[in-house]
Design a protein around this motif. Structure first.
Motif, PDB file in Angstrom:
ATOM      1  N   TYR A   1       0.833  -1.204   0.000  1.00 52.15           N
ATOM      2  CA  TYR A   1       0.000   0.000   0.000  1.00 52.15           C
ATOM      3  C   TYR A   1       0.868   1.255   0.000  1.00 52.15           C
ATOM      4  CZ  TYR A   1      -3.841   3.136   1.184  1.00 52.15           C
ATOM      5  OH  TYR A   1      -4.764   4.155   1.156  1.00 52.15           O
ATOM      6  N   GLY A   2       1.842   1.291   0.915  1.00 56.92           N
ATOM      7  CA  GLY A   2       2.653   2.497   1.058  1.00 56.92           C
ATOM      8  C   GLY A   2       3.489   2.816  -0.168  1.00 56.92           C
ATOM      9  N   THR A   3       3.963   1.787  -0.854  1.00 52.25           N
ATOM     10  CA  THR A   3       4.835   2.003  -2.009  1.00 52.25           C
ATOM     11  C   THR A   3       4.048   2.268  -3.292  1.00 52.25           C
ATOM     12  OG1 THR A   3       6.499   0.533  -1.044  1.00 52.25           O
ATOM     13  CG2 THR A   3       6.698   0.996  -3.397  1.00 52.25           C
ATOM     14  N   PHE A   4       2.938   1.566  -3.484  1.00 52.24           N
ATOM     15  CA  PHE A   4       2.321   1.563  -4.805  1.00 52.24           C
ATOM     16  C   PHE A   4       0.930   2.184  -4.910  1.00 52.24           C
ATOM     17  CE2 PHE A   4       5.326  -2.052  -4.911  1.00 52.24           C
ATOM     18  CZ  PHE A   4       6.137  -1.610  -5.948  1.00 52.24           C
ATOM     19  N   PHE A   5       0.222   2.394  -3.793  1.00 51.03           N
ATOM     20  CA  PHE A   5      -1.142   2.892  -3.933  1.00 51.03           C
ATOM     21  C   PHE A   5      -1.175   4.267  -4.602  1.00 51.03           C
ATOM     22  CE2 PHE A   5      -4.859   5.282  -2.440  1.00 51.03           C
ATOM     23  CZ  PHE A   5      -5.862   4.467  -2.939  1.00 51.03           C
TER      24      PHE A   5
ATOM     25  N   ALA B   1       6.294   8.671   9.784  1.00 54.83           N
ATOM     26  CA  ALA B   1       6.092   9.737   8.799  1.00 54.83           C
ATOM     27  C   ALA B   1       7.273   9.758   7.839  1.00 54.83           C
ATOM     28  CB  ALA B   1       5.941  11.085   9.502  1.00 54.83           C
ATOM     29  N   ALA B   2       8.484   9.609   8.399  1.00 55.34           N
ATOM     30  CA  ALA B   2       9.685   9.544   7.556  1.00 55.34           C
ATOM     31  C   ALA B   2       9.608   8.336   6.626  1.00 55.34           C
ATOM     32  CB  ALA B   2      10.927   9.446   8.443  1.00 55.34           C
ATOM     33  N   ASN B   3       9.219   7.186   7.177  1.00 50.61           N
ATOM     34  CA  ASN B   3       9.122   5.955   6.406  1.00 50.61           C
ATOM     35  C   ASN B   3       8.086   6.070   5.291  1.00 50.61           C
ATOM     36  OD1 ASN B   3       9.671   2.816   6.406  1.00 50.61           O
ATOM     37  ND2 ASN B   3       7.461   3.056   6.299  1.00 50.61           N
ATOM     38  N   THR B   4       6.933   6.639   5.608  1.00 54.15           N
ATOM     39  CA  THR B   4       5.859   6.772   4.624  1.00 54.15           C
ATOM     40  C   THR B   4       6.277   7.649   3.448  1.00 54.15           C
ATOM     41  OG1 THR B   4       4.131   6.476   6.287  1.00 54.15           O
ATOM     42  CG2 THR B   4       3.493   7.597   4.260  1.00 54.15           C
ATOM     43  N   ILE B   5       6.868   8.788   3.758  1.00 56.06           N
ATOM     44  CA  ILE B   5       7.297   9.720   2.706  1.00 56.06           C
ATOM     45  C   ILE B   5       8.373   9.073   1.835  1.00 56.06           C
ATOM     46  CG2 ILE B   5       8.445  11.926   2.263  1.00 56.06           C
ATOM     47  CD1 ILE B   5       7.047  12.961   4.828  1.00 56.06           C
ATOM     48  N   PHE B   6       9.352   8.451   2.474  1.00 54.77           N
ATOM     49  CA  PHE B   6      10.450   7.816   1.741  1.00 54.77           C
ATOM     50  C   PHE B   6       9.936   6.704   0.834  1.00 54.77           C
ATOM     51  CE2 PHE B   6      13.654   4.519   1.271  1.00 54.77           C
ATOM     52  CZ  PHE B   6      14.780   5.226   0.892  1.00 54.77           C
ATOM     53  N   VAL B   7       9.123   5.810   1.388  1.00 56.48           N
ATOM     54  CA  VAL B   7       8.642   4.640   0.650  1.00 56.48           C
ATOM     55  C   VAL B   7       7.749   5.048  -0.519  1.00 56.48           C
ATOM     56  CG1 VAL B   7       7.105   2.640   0.833  1.00 56.48           C
ATOM     57  CG2 VAL B   7       8.891   3.005   2.546  1.00 56.48           C
ATOM     58  N   ALA B   8       6.840   6.006  -0.276  1.00 55.94           N
ATOM     59  CA  ALA B   8       5.924   6.428  -1.346  1.00 55.94           C
ATOM     60  C   ALA B   8       6.628   7.250  -2.415  1.00 55.94           C
ATOM     61  CB  ALA B   8       4.766   7.224  -0.752  1.00 55.94           C
ATOM     62  N   ASP B   9       7.721   7.934  -2.037  1.00 58.74           N
ATOM     63  CA  ASP B   9       8.403   8.834  -2.968  1.00 58.74           C
ATOM     64  C   ASP B   9       9.456   8.140  -3.818  1.00 58.74           C
ATOM     65  OD1 ASP B   9       9.046  11.782  -3.720  1.00 58.74           O
ATOM     66  OD2 ASP B   9      11.004  10.972  -3.135  1.00 58.74           O
ATOM     67  N   ARG B  10      10.016   7.043  -3.335  1.00 56.06           N
ATOM     68  CA  ARG B  10      11.193   6.479  -3.997  1.00 56.06           C
ATOM     69  C   ARG B  10      10.939   6.052  -5.430  1.00 56.06           C
ATOM     70  NH1 ARG B  10      11.534   0.786  -0.594  1.00 56.06           N
ATOM     71  NH2 ARG B  10       9.367   0.200  -0.951  1.00 56.06           N
ATOM     72  N   LEU B  11       9.721   5.550  -5.721  1.00 56.74           N
ATOM     73  CA  LEU B  11       9.427   5.127  -7.091  1.00 56.74           C
ATOM     74  C   LEU B  11       9.435   6.333  -8.023  1.00 56.74           C
ATOM     75  CD1 LEU B  11       8.947   2.446  -8.446  1.00 56.74           C
ATOM     76  CD2 LEU B  11       6.497   2.773  -8.181  1.00 56.74           C
ATOM     77  N   TYR B  12       8.937   7.459  -7.530  1.00 59.55           N
ATOM     78  CA  TYR B  12       9.009   8.698  -8.308  1.00 59.55           C
ATOM     79  C   TYR B  12      10.466   9.111  -8.519  1.00 59.55           C
ATOM     80  CZ  TYR B  12       4.015   9.317  -7.260  1.00 59.55           C
ATOM     81  OH  TYR B  12       2.650   9.158  -7.143  1.00 59.55           O
ATOM     82  N   PHE B  13      11.275   9.022  -7.453  1.00 63.88           N
ATOM     83  CA  PHE B  13      12.681   9.443  -7.528  1.00 63.88           C
ATOM     84  C   PHE B  13      13.457   8.582  -8.520  1.00 63.88           C
ATOM     85  CE2 PHE B  13      17.120   9.442  -6.204  1.00 63.88           C
ATOM     86  CZ  PHE B  13      17.373  10.793  -6.049  1.00 63.88           C
ATOM     87  N   TYR B  14      13.289   7.252  -8.419  1.00 61.02           N
ATOM     88  CA  TYR B  14      14.007   6.343  -9.313  1.00 61.02           C
ATOM     89  C   TYR B  14      13.573   6.545 -10.773  1.00 61.02           C
ATOM     90  CZ  TYR B  14      15.188   3.751  -5.030  1.00 61.02           C
ATOM     91  OH  TYR B  14      15.643   3.376  -3.793  1.00 61.02           O
ATOM     92  N   THR B  15      12.278   6.775 -10.962  1.00 62.92           N
ATOM     93  CA  THR B  15      11.739   6.869 -12.323  1.00 62.92           C
ATOM     94  C   THR B  15      12.065   8.204 -12.980  1.00 62.92           C
ATOM     95  OG1 THR B  15       9.905   5.405 -11.716  1.00 62.92           O
ATOM     96  CG2 THR B  15       9.639   6.734 -13.716  1.00 62.92           C
ATOM     97  N   TYR B  16      11.835   9.308 -12.258  1.00 64.58           N
ATOM     98  CA  TYR B  16      11.934  10.623 -12.884  1.00 64.58           C
ATOM     99  C   TYR B  16      13.248  11.352 -12.588  1.00 64.58           C
ATOM    100  CZ  TYR B  16       6.989   9.729 -13.645  1.00 64.58           C
ATOM    101  OH  TYR B  16       5.799   9.165 -14.019  1.00 64.58           O
ATOM    102  N   ASN B  17      13.735  11.293 -11.366  1.00 66.50           N
ATOM    103  CA  ASN B  17      14.988  11.994 -11.048  1.00 66.50           C
ATOM    104  C   ASN B  17      16.205  11.247 -11.578  1.00 66.50           C
ATOM    105  OD1 ASN B  17      12.964  13.058  -9.155  1.00 66.50           O
ATOM    106  ND2 ASN B  17      14.654  14.204  -8.282  1.00 66.50           N
ATOM    107  N   MET B  18      16.204   9.904 -11.438  1.00 66.73           N
ATOM    108  CA  MET B  18      17.358   9.133 -11.878  1.00 66.73           C
ATOM    109  C   MET B  18      17.181   8.546 -13.275  1.00 66.73           C
ATOM    110  SD  MET B  18      18.508   7.136  -8.379  1.00 66.73           S
ATOM    111  CE  MET B  18      20.066   6.643  -9.121  1.00 66.73           C
ATOM    112  N   GLY B  19      15.943   8.449 -13.750  1.00 67.25           N
ATOM    113  CA  GLY B  19      15.691   7.915 -15.082  1.00 67.25           C
ATOM    114  C   GLY B  19      16.025   6.442 -15.208  1.00 67.25           C
TER     115      GLY B  19
END
Length: 473
Positions: free
Chosen positions: A25-29, A255-273
């Motif tokens: 849920y936290g990573t992909f919802f 809160a730190a865990n939620t933000i990190f987990v939900a954001d990382r897919l965006y970071f890997y996809t768009y910031n790092m390509g």
């Protein structure tokens, strides 16, 4: 009380379902609803937050009810078994992309989210309470949580890593993104069902939890009285400042865990390509990154108590997150190092925090004369819910404010800047605040043993001198 390897392993098997669903849920919802369903990030964040808030309410209710349940099937086990099928079905429906108007989509995903968290709390709270009831030994609780963390790790791998592999595989087979997500969710739901059933059937309820059968008929008057007792119990427990510090620390870390987990897919996809294969490899590193610290925590438990281990480990993690923001994460190796650093914080939280909350149960029994493990551990679930709500609303609205466009392959600079912050410095700040709260948490190993001695005398009918515990109450 020392626990057998069989019991600790079974407890770890149930823990697979816990983190499997939590990280799925936290990573992909948020990612699923914004890129597959087509929702605005702000709306998706609000839906996720509503579900998390409902989880807080349902966790409190389940904790109280399970504390007061007695049946021939046991006290906690019955909840875990009964939740296994519904939570598996709802998880599959949650990641099903429906063909409907946006209004109907919102209604659908709100309903599925509420049902998902109801099912989750129905097994998670009894499972967590079991940890306090299976043993009262200070170090054995830490060892039990080590088995739970291993189970959590496999659950995290299934919930956070397998979806990217299965979705990519199914798409390559000719399935649409929507069909791929539906099939992946169904596969993960099957794993959740098996882990809950197998683990709960192996563990035998302690005799003091299965010695009564509740036969009194439920009436409306009794139902109202039950809720009065629930609120009274929560009020009494919250007076313990020791528990409040643990809850504050939980909310801040999560809160730190939620933000990190939900954001990382965006970071890997768009910031790092990164491509799907590289993202999958990184997702696979994180669950097992924390595993290298498990034997270290167990080995140092005789020298350092849980409080000290948490402060040291989480401080290192928080410092690493902040430093990596300024150094920058531009390649696979640097991203992997970030996950190892994050893994240290994760092991400190998931192994040590539940055990620290378990230790509050004896303090509450000393003060109140009652055993309320389910109600007390529900505060950890409430912490998870509140932090999930805050984290997802914050991230969802921040992405919308920054101009994130789920249909665009390349994002504007402002969106990338805030995706970077949400991946590094924001979680680091929340972790620092969590460390401060545990610094204020007063139960050390020495203090716990004094509490346990007083509780045992009280159970034998002797009067306990609460004055010596005044500073931690």
């Amino acid at each position: 009380m020392k626990l057998s390897l069989k019991i600790k392993t079974a407890y770890g098997i149930i823990a697979i379902a816990d983190q499997c669903l939590y990280f799925l849920y936290g990573t992909f919802f948020l990612f699923f609803t914004t890129t597959v369903v087509g929702m605005d990030p702000g709306i998706a964040g609000v839906i996720a937050a509503l579900g998390a808030l409902w989880d807080a309410i349902s966790s409190a209710i389940i904790g109280f009810i399970s504390d007061n349940t007695y049946s021939r099937f046991g006290k906690r086990k019955i909840f875990i078994i009964c939740a296994s099928i519904p939570v598996a079905i709802v998880t599959t429906l949650l990641f099903t992309a429906i063909d409907a108007s946006m209004t109907m989509k919102i209604v659908y995903y709100v309903c599925m989210t509420l049902l998902f968290w109801t099912g989750f709390s129905s097994f998670f709270i009894p499972f967590l309470a079991w940890g306090a009831e299976l043993t009262e030994d200070y170090n054995e609780r830490t060892r039990l949580r080590s088995f739970a963390y291993v189970g959590n790790t496999f659950g995290m791998a299934i919930g956070a890593v397998m979806p990217t592999i299965f979705v990519d595989h199914l798409v390559n087979m000719g399935k649409t993104q929507a069909q791929a997500w539906h099939g992946t969710a169904a596969m993960i739901s099957g794993v959740v069902f098996l882990s809950l059933m197998i683990g709960s059937l192996i563990i035998k309820e302690p005799s003091n939890l299965a010695d009564k059968v509740h036969t009194e008929k439920m009436t409306f008057k009794k139902f109202v009285q039950m809720f009065k007792e629930l609120f009274k119990g929560f009020s009494e427990i919250l007076r313990l400042k020791t528990l409040r510090y643990a809850v504050y620390a939980s909310i801040l870390y999560l809160a730190a865990n939620t933000i990190f987990v939900a954001d990382r897919l965006y970071f890997y996809t768009y910031n790092m390509g990164l491509n799907a294969l590289s993202i999958t490899a990184l997702m696979a590193i994180e669950p097992f990154a924390g595993m290298i610290f498990v034997p270290i925590l167990v080995a140092t438990s005789s020298k350092f108590d849980k409080r000290s281990q948490f402060i040291i480990g989480m401080s290192i993690c928080a410092g690493s997150m902040v430093v990596l923001r300024f150094i920058g994460i531009t390649n696979f190796l640097e991203a992997a190092l970030m996950l190892v650093a994050f893994g240290l914080g994760a092991i400190c939280y998931w192994q040590l925090m539940p055990a620290m909350i378990y230790d509050v149960c004896e303090l509450d029994e000393l003060v109140s004369g009652k055993q309320r493990q389910g109600t007390i551990v529900s505060f950890q679930a409430i912490s998870e819910s509140l932090s999930e709500a805050v984290g997802l609303i914050l991230l969802g609205n921040m992405l919308q404010w920054a101009g994130f466009d789920g249909s665009a392959a390349i994002q504007q600079e402002k969106a990338l800047y805030w995706v970077d912050n949400a991946f590094t410095i924001m979680p680091g700040i929340f972790m620092v605040l969590s460390v401060y709260m545990i610094y204020k948490y007063p139960i050390t190993k020495k203090v716990f043993n004094k509490i346990l001695d007083a509780v045992e005398r009280q159970r034998e009918g002797q009067m306990a001198d609460l004055e010596e515990f005044k500073e931690i109450m």
